[in-house]
Design a protein around this motif. Structure first.
Motif: not given
Length: 556
Positions: A442-452
């Motif tokens: 659920e915390l795999a958020h590819p839309w947040s580029t820095g986080y991804w």
């Protein structure tokens, strides 16, 4: 409903609507209120870390927890902090009661809109739509930032219909604090109305119309900017752009999110909203079509009888401005996807709000004859209550009780334990076992580029270790991230399971390649990886003794 009067709302009406909405919620979400393991699925990515307010030793700072905290607006964090520190309420439990409170607010706002448009009878029908259409409770469920969108949008529209500039300003500020993209939507729609009034010499808009309205708009803009800027400065942003969206497999139907190609607008504007009106999601496609066909005569009769000149004079301009502004933002969000986040967020709430109000108008006038007698009014009220309790039963809830023994076993581990395994199972371990994990689904958020960019390597490395045939790969992974325990579901580690999309693109191809290599999955070797079994088919492997031993490095 004691009289067919369409006069102004009475004080007792508001209490009656609140009690009815609360009754619908209590019955519909009874399983969630009874069990800590029945929650909204997104609770597992946004609220779990708040348990550290009750026990500071829980969830030591890490990438996942830091991102989850940054992803939640400050006002929502403050609300949960007050509940935890001031009342000692567990965040997961508080989320369920907050859901009920927001649902009641939505029903009251819908009642207010109907009463302002025509009178108390239409108000009751509007409140009934809030309590009978599952779209609203599904989105409110979980007490998340998203949960504030339906009630705050309805309150904004209510203030607009009642021509209350102060109400619109307060609604905007609340939106900016709790659900920023809805604040952008409502501010844009109000400004569009004011601009159109100026260039066409129509009556001036209600908001913005005074100097302090401009200050409210500025404050809203600043609050939205602070939230977005905070994600970027923390190293998690910005949002992904269209070029990356088209190039990355995780955004396709084989990936984490089915966002590209963007869906046909027909689905956003018609198909999915009508799923909530018909019984498509409750019984199936055929029943959904039949239910819409059954509604059609009521719609035809009711819409012909409705006093449209009066309704349009009171809310036609506001509804048109809200719809046009939402459509414009929706189109813009599709053009610059995903710089303004997921496009359908700018139209879905508006469409469902307007559809619900239109359905209420139609049914109120189609059922004029039974409404003329007290018995008919009582029967309709009881019927709406029963239908809402049935139809909204479990809306927005997911049952994770099956793995309760695993959560209990994980909760007995040291509080600084770090677990790894199948990301889809780790969501539940993270939330209910209350221990940090390397990477969850659920915390795999590819839309947040820095986080991804930070998250992708650990997700890939975890998949390599989980499906490895070489025991040294597992231990190298554990040393690299400080993993203390592996959670292994035995059914995951079969050749058949590993080729059926166990995670999402682009990881699935690599997992299939690992599964195809000769040998036994390393984590199923009990001699090399001793384990305890909290429940049948699930292994909990303690890696600490193995990491203390010197072992050869894995082959590159």
């Amino acid at each position: 409903m004691t009289a067919p009067s369409d006069g102004p709302a009475l004080r007792r009406d508001w209490f009656a609507v609140a009690l009815c909405a609360l009754a619908v919620f209590l019955v519909a979400h009874r399983l969630g209120l009874a069990s800590p393991y029945v929650v909204n699925d997104d609770v597992r990515q946004q609220l779990y870390w708040m348990a550290r307010w009750l026990d500071p030793s829980l969830y030591p700072s890490d990438l996942l927890g830091d991102y989850a905290a940054a992803y939640v607006p400050q006002a929502l964090k403050a609300l949960y902090f007050a509940a935890a520190k001031g009342c000692g309420l567990d965040p997961l439990a508080f989320s369920k009661w907050l859901t009920g409170g927001l649902f009641v607010v939505l029903a009251l706002a819908f009642y207010g809109i109907g009463a302002a448009l025509e009178g108390r009878m239409l108000g009751f029908f509007c409140a009934a739509m809030a309590c009978c259409l599952p779209y609203f409770l599904k989105n409110i469920s979980g007490g998340l930032s998203r949960s504030f969108a339906p009630p705050l949008l309805a309150l904004f529209f209510l203030a607009w219909v009642r021509r209350s500039g102060a109400g619109m300003a307060l609604s905007l500020l609340a939106q900016a604090l709790f659900i920023p993209y809805i604040a952008v939507l409502c501010a844009f729609c109000a400004c569009c109305d004011a601009f159109w009034a100026r260039i066409t010499d129509r009556d001036a808009g209600v908001f913005p119309a005074r100097p302090w309205h401009g200050a409210a708009l500025l404050a809203t803009a600043v609050l939205v900017w602070i939230f977005n800027h905070g994600l970027t400065t923390a190293g998690f942003g910005p949002l992904v752009g269209r070029a990356a969206l088209a190039a990355a497999p995780e955004f396709t139907d084989a990936g984490r999110l089915e966002l590209y190609p963007l869906p046909n607008p027909f689905f956003d504007l018609v198909y999915w909203p009508f799923e909530s009106i018909g019984l498509f999601l409750d019984i199936g496609l055929f029943a959904g079509i039949v239910s819409l066909v059954a509604l059609l005569p009521f719609l035809v009769v009711g819409l012909r009888r409705a006093p449209w000149p009066r309704l349009v004079s009171r809310a036609g301009r506001q509804a048109a401005a809200l719809l046009v502004g939402s459509l414009l933002l929706y189109v813009l969000a599709r053009i610059v996807a995903l710089r303004l986040f997921v496009p359908d967020r700018y139209i879905a709430y508006t469409i469902n709000l307007l559809y619900a109000l239109g359905l209420a108008v139609a049914l109120r006038h189609a059922l004029a004859r039974p409404l003329a007698v007290p018995a008919g009014r009582v029967a309709l009220c009881l019927g709406a209550l029963a239908f809402g309790m049935w139809r909204l039963s479990g809306a927005g809830l997911y049952d994770y009780r099956a793995d309760a023994p695993l959560y209990a076993a994980v909760a007995r581990l040291p509080k600084d334990a770090l677990l790894a395994g199948n990301p889809k199972l780790l969501d539940d371990v993270l939330t209910f076992g209350r221990r940090n994990v390397v990477a969850s689904y659920e915390l795999a958020h590819p839309w947040s580029t820095g986080y991804w960019a930070m998250y992708y390597p650990r997700l890939a490395h975890q998949a390599e270790a989980y499906y490895a045939k070489d025991p040294a790969m597992v231990l190298d992974f554990a040393r690299a991230y400080g993993v203390t325990h592996m959670v292994v579901r035995e059914t995951d580690l079969t050749s058949g399971a590993a080729v059926k999309g166990p995670l999402f693109a682009p990881f699935d191809a690599r997992i299939a390649a690992l599964a195809a290599t000769p040998g036994k999955f390393a984590l199923l070797d009990a001699a090399k990886f001793p384990y305890t079994s909290p429940e049948p088919g699930v292994r909990l492997v303690d890696l600490r003794p193995l990491l203390a031993e010197k072992a050869p490095a894995a082959a590159p």
